[in-house]
Design a protein around this motif. Structure first.
Motif, mmCIF file in Angstrom:
data_model
loop_
_atom_site.group_PDB
_atom_site.id
_atom_site.type_symbol
_atom_site.label_atom_id
_atom_site.label_comp_id
_atom_site.label_asym_id
_atom_site.label_seq_id
_atom_site.Cartn_x
_atom_site.Cartn_y
_atom_site.Cartn_z
ATOM 1 N N VAL A 18 -12.000 -11.363 -4.298
ATOM 2 C CA VAL A 18 -12.632 -10.395 -5.199
ATOM 3 C C VAL A 18 -12.387 -8.969 -4.705
ATOM 4 N N LEU A 19 -12.501 -8.757 -3.394
ATOM 5 C CA LEU A 19 -12.258 -7.431 -2.829
ATOM 6 C C LEU A 19 -10.833 -6.971 -3.104
ATOM 7 N N LYS A 20 -9.879 -7.858 -2.900
ATOM 8 C CA LYS A 20 -8.477 -7.516 -3.137
ATOM 9 C C LYS A 20 -8.272 -7.041 -4.579
ATOM 10 N N TRP A 21 -8.833 -7.796 -5.545
ATOM 11 C CA TRP A 21 -8.633 -7.430 -6.942
ATOM 12 C C TRP A 21 -9.404 -6.173 -7.326
ATOM 13 N N ALA A 22 -10.535 -5.937 -6.697
ATOM 14 C CA ALA A 22 -11.279 -4.698 -6.953
ATOM 15 C C ALA A 22 -10.456 -3.492 -6.514
ATOM 16 N N LEU A 23 -9.839 -3.595 -5.363
ATOM 17 C CA LEU A 23 -8.994 -2.503 -4.868
ATOM 18 C C LEU A 23 -7.786 -2.293 -5.774
ATOM 19 N N LEU A 24 -7.161 -3.383 -6.194
ATOM 20 C CA LEU A 24 -6.004 -3.257 -7.074
ATOM 21 C C LEU A 24 -6.383 -2.682 -8.433
ATOM 22 N N SER A 62 -11.524 7.210 -9.189
ATOM 23 C CA SER A 62 -10.969 5.946 -8.708
ATOM 24 C C SER A 62 -10.639 6.036 -7.225
ATOM 25 N N TYR A 63 -10.063 7.148 -6.822
ATOM 26 C CA TYR A 63 -9.705 7.334 -5.412
ATOM 27 C C TYR A 63 -10.960 7.355 -4.537
ATOM 28 N N LYS A 64 -11.976 8.070 -5.003
ATOM 29 C CA LYS A 64 -13.240 8.141 -4.259
ATOM 30 C C LYS A 64 -13.852 6.748 -4.102
ATOM 31 N N LYS A 65 -13.886 5.988 -5.189
ATOM 32 C CA LYS A 65 -14.480 4.648 -5.142
ATOM 33 C C LYS A 65 -13.633 3.713 -4.279
ATOM 34 N N TYR A 66 -12.320 3.887 -4.318
ATOM 35 C CA TYR A 66 -11.439 3.058 -3.491
ATOM 36 C C TYR A 66 -11.767 3.241 -2.007
ATOM 37 N N ARG A 67 -11.873 4.490 -1.583
ATOM 38 C CA ARG A 67 -12.148 4.758 -0.170
ATOM 39 C C ARG A 67 -13.484 4.147 0.257
ATOM 40 N N LEU A 68 -14.495 4.293 -0.588
ATOM 41 C CA LEU A 68 -15.807 3.747 -0.257
ATOM 42 C C LEU A 68 -15.766 2.228 -0.168
ATOM 43 N N LEU A 69 -15.064 1.599 -1.107
ATOM 44 C CA LEU A 69 -15.002 0.144 -1.121
ATOM 45 C C LEU A 69 -14.199 -0.381 0.065
ATOM 46 N N TYR A 70 -13.061 0.243 0.319
ATOM 47 C CA TYR A 70 -12.225 -0.202 1.434
ATOM 48 C C TYR A 70 -12.966 -0.030 2.765
ATOM 49 N N ASP A 71 -13.530 1.140 2.973
ATOM 50 C CA ASP A 71 -14.207 1.394 4.246
ATOM 51 C C ASP A 71 -15.430 0.502 4.430
ATOM 52 N N GLY A 72 -16.104 0.171 3.338
ATOM 53 C CA GLY A 72 -17.321 -0.622 3.443
ATOM 54 C C GLY A 72 -17.070 -2.103 3.682
ATOM 55 N N LYS A 86 -13.679 -3.535 4.617
ATOM 56 C CA LYS A 86 -12.371 -3.861 5.192
ATOM 57 C C LYS A 86 -12.437 -4.968 6.247
ATOM 58 N N LYS A 87 -13.594 -5.173 6.832
ATOM 59 C CA LYS A 87 -13.696 -6.231 7.846
ATOM 60 C C LYS A 87 -13.498 -7.624 7.247
ATOM 61 N N TYR A 88 -13.593 -7.733 5.919
ATOM 62 C CA TYR A 88 -13.384 -9.024 5.274
ATOM 63 C C TYR A 88 -11.931 -9.228 4.858
ATOM 64 N N LEU A 89 -11.076 -8.254 5.153
ATOM 65 C CA LEU A 89 -9.648 -8.384 4.911
ATOM 66 C C LEU A 89 -8.965 -8.873 6.182
ATOM 67 N N SER A 90 -7.838 -9.536 6.019
ATOM 68 C CA SER A 90 -7.035 -9.894 7.186
ATOM 69 C C SER A 90 -6.401 -8.632 7.755
ATOM 70 N N GLU A 91 -5.877 -8.738 8.972
ATOM 71 C CA GLU A 91 -5.240 -7.573 9.595
ATOM 72 C C GLU A 91 -4.082 -7.070 8.747
ATOM 73 N N LYS A 92 -3.290 -8.003 8.219
ATOM 74 C CA LYS A 92 -2.165 -7.616 7.371
ATOM 75 C C LYS A 92 -2.649 -6.914 6.108
ATOM 76 N N GLN A 93 -3.733 -7.425 5.512
ATOM 77 C CA GLN A 93 -4.272 -6.803 4.302
ATOM 78 C C GLN A 93 -4.838 -5.423 4.596
ATOM 79 N N ARG A 94 -5.482 -5.263 5.752
ATOM 80 C CA ARG A 94 -6.030 -3.946 6.104
ATOM 81 C C ARG A 94 -4.923 -2.905 6.201
ATOM 82 N N ILE A 95 -3.803 -3.274 6.808
ATOM 83 C CA ILE A 95 -2.676 -2.348 6.906
ATOM 84 C C ILE A 95 -2.156 -2.006 5.518
#
Length: 321
Positions: free
Chosen positions: A255-261, A278-288, A290-299
């Motif tokens: 769900v996080l991946k698709w929200a970011l996309l 959209s950019y503002k919301k992206y940063r907030l969502l990613y930063d909040g 990102k620990k649920y993403l894999s290392e590759k996804q975080r990069i």
């Protein structure tokens, strides 16, 4: 197998400024082969002739009830219908769409034969992709299998699962639930309420619901830059939190991946205001989260924060309508 059930079905139809389509919609509903229905027309402060048309229909068929209310949006209209619905089952039809004659009968047979909490059918629409994960036979699905249909928002199965209007619900499933008022993409929020709290659903492969593409509506292409479309991402975040509450990390990651996309797409195709939000919301969502993403996804997904254009040139092979 036809069950012979005669339980009452409440069909809620929110109505707002659709005078071109309303008669076709109501005609299709009153023509149902399953006759024990109450039809609740909720006139949501229409400024065209819809209010008068609703009242006229009520004089033609005693099963029709009409509610006139000040304009409050689709969610408020559906909620008004839920407040007075008396059926054992609840179904929704949008007033610019129509349904086939067996829409309700197929639903009742499926629920009575399987004991499912809700049923959903295929949709007649040229805009949807073809089926991928659901077959051509009736299927019983667990809650986990239903959640798997919410993995890919670009699929036909996602739409079939998330929207309200191709379904019938046992009243007990949704009787205490209400649509979020003041939001668009309200169906995205509503399904979050029960994706972990029902036992099984049943899928009907018949295209019994006829969806009309209406570019004049809020979700149409003419309103692409309406900032309220970001409500969909709020619904994704709520869904992700629901998954985390249930220790479903794999689903939360998807769900996080698709929200970011989705936010990338809003940024890519939006005007300056949509890009900024959209950019503002992206940063907030990613930063909040990102620990649920894999290392590759975080990069991968961190790149958008610094170089949005490079991100979608490298990674975005996806098209949203």
């Amino acid at each position: 197998m036809r069950t012979g059930s005669n339980k009452l079905v409440s069909i809620i139809i929110p109505v707002y400024n659709v005078e071109k389509y309303l008669d076709e919609c109501v005609e299709s509903v009153i023509a149902q082969s399953y006759e024990n229905i109450e039809i609740i027309l909720v006139d949501d402060g229409s400024t065209d002739s819809c209010g008068m048309l609703c009242d006229k229909w009520a004089t033609k068929d005693s099963r029709i009830k009409v509610v006139h209310r000040p304009n409050g949006g689709l969610s408020a209209a559906r909620n008004s219908g839920l407040e007075i619905a008396k059926g054992d089952y609840i179904s929704f039809v949008d007033s610019d769409d129509s349904v086939k004659k067996a829409f309700i009968e197929d639903f009742i047979d499926a629920l009575e034969n399987t004991g499912a909490d809700f049923a959903f059918c295929d949709i007649e629409s040229a805009r949807l992709a073809e089926r991928d994960r659901l077959g051509t036979e009736q299927m019983i699905l667990s809650d986990k299998e239903c959640r798997q249909l919410l993995i890919d928002p670009l699929s036909r199965e996602y739409v079939e699962m998330v929207v309200a209007w191709n379904k019938i619900y046992k009243k007990d499933l949704i009787k205490d639930l209400r649509y979020k008022e003041g939001k668009i993409h309200e169906d995205e929020f509503m399904i979050n309420n029960f994706i972990y709290s029902f036992s099984k659903a049943v899928y009907i492969p018949h295209r019994n619901y006829i969806y009309r593409v209406n570019d004049e509506g809020i979700t149409g292409s003419e309103n692409r830059n309406d900032l309220r479309h970001l409500d969909a991402v709020d619904a994704y975040e709520e869904r992700m939190q629901k998954a985390l509450d249930n220790n479903d990390i794999e689903f939360a990651n998807s769900v996080l991946k698709w929200a970011l996309l989705k936010l990338v797409q809003f940024y890519r195709h939006g005007n300056e205001s949509m890009k900024a939000e959209s950019y503002k919301k992206y940063r907030l969502l990613y930063d909040g989260y990102k620990k649920y993403l894999s290392e590759k996804q975080r990069i991968k997904y961190s790149l958008f924060k610094f170089k949005p254009e490079i991100f979608y040139k490298l990674f975005l092979m996806i098209r949203y309508n």
